[in-house]
Scaffold this active site. Sequence first.
Site, PDB file in Angstrom:
ATOM      1  N   THR A  20       0.985   3.797  -3.209  1.00 23.14           N
ATOM      2  CA  THR A  20       0.548   5.193  -3.084  1.00 23.14           C
ATOM      3  C   THR A  20       1.679   6.158  -3.394  1.00 23.14           C
ATOM      4  OG1 THR A  20       0.927   5.124  -0.670  1.00 23.14           O
ATOM      5  CG2 THR A  20      -1.311   4.711  -1.456  1.00 23.14           C
ATOM      6  N   LYS A  21       2.886   5.817  -3.007  1.00 20.78           N
ATOM      7  CA  LYS A  21       3.998   6.717  -3.287  1.00 20.78           C
ATOM      8  C   LYS A  21       4.346   6.736  -4.771  1.00 20.78           C
ATOM      9  CE  LYS A  21       4.573   8.279   0.867  1.00 20.78           C
ATOM     10  NZ  LYS A  21       4.254   9.690   1.190  1.00 20.78           N
ATOM     11  N   ALA A  57       0.832  -1.201   0.000  1.00 21.50           N
ATOM     12  CA  ALA A  57       0.000   0.000   0.000  1.00 21.50           C
ATOM     13  C   ALA A  57       0.862   1.246   0.000  1.00 21.50           C
ATOM     14  CB  ALA A  57      -0.938  -0.001   1.209  1.00 21.50           C
ATOM     15  N   TYR A  58       1.869   1.262   0.836  1.00 22.49           N
ATOM     16  CA  TYR A  58       2.770   2.413   0.905  1.00 22.49           C
ATOM     17  C   TYR A  58       3.485   2.600  -0.432  1.00 22.49           C
ATOM     18  CZ  TYR A  58       6.298   5.623   2.735  1.00 22.49           C
ATOM     19  OH  TYR A  58       7.105   6.712   2.971  1.00 22.49           O
ATOM     20  N   SER A  59       4.038   1.515  -0.982  1.00 22.08           N
ATOM     21  CA  SER A  59       4.769   1.604  -2.248  1.00 22.08           C
ATOM     22  C   SER A  59       3.860   2.063  -3.372  1.00 22.08           C
ATOM     23  CB  SER A  59       5.385   0.238  -2.585  1.00 22.08           C
ATOM     24  OG  SER A  59       6.302  -0.180  -1.597  1.00 22.08           O
TER      25      SER A  59
END
Length: 249
Positions: free
Chosen positions: A159-160, A155-157
């Site tokens: 979205t970034k 999710a972090y990867s």
Amino acid sequence: MSVYEGRFSGRCAVVTGGASGLGKDVAKRIVAEGGKAVLWDMNAEALDAAKAETGATHVVALNVGDSDAVVAAAKASAEAMGKIDILVCSAGITGATAPVHEYPIDSWLQVVNVNLNGLFYCNRAVVPYLLENGYGRIVNVASVAGKEGNPNASAYSATKAAVIGLTKSLGKELAGKGVIANALTPATFESPILAQLPQSQVDYMRSKIPMGRLGEVHESTAMVCFAASEECSFTTAATFDTSGGRTTF
């Protein structure tokens, strides 16, 4: 750390995630270099202390994932400072640490709402104020994870990576209008956000940095402040790395 006296004289900045970490450090430096800043953060308890530490003009407690709250915050910030010239979007969360097939859906949705939707809401709400000035600087904080991907951080990867794409699109939209938009893609640096991660994940990310260490917040602050200043006048729709050599493109 050198400070450029007067570099932000007459400039007014909104900084999201301004109660701690990179956001707070950026706001502190903008004020030290002659500018004004308003801090946005969901941590209401930390905002008053951050205001005193940075010299910010005003603070707003909000969740950037609430679009109506963001619109109201932009209006309040413009009124508090007289205008908005600069937007630094530093607010973000890491989410769960888990493989994709086990990733909790509620965590996925939360990360998307803060890291991507929230950043979009902030850009969307502030851009009209910059266009009204005929001048503006936007710095959207992405991550090396958006370029390289980190396992167990989908999710972090994701979205970034989306922040990078959004910024490239926005930068091209605004290129002839006096408003510049760029992204920052730091590798892991010492920050309160690390408390959201297991030590094993922090160790993994450190192991991928050729310099063999985590970054320090002032190193990314320096790059953000360049991109937020008048000095950054012919670079837009781009990414600036502070990755210790990790990024491969």
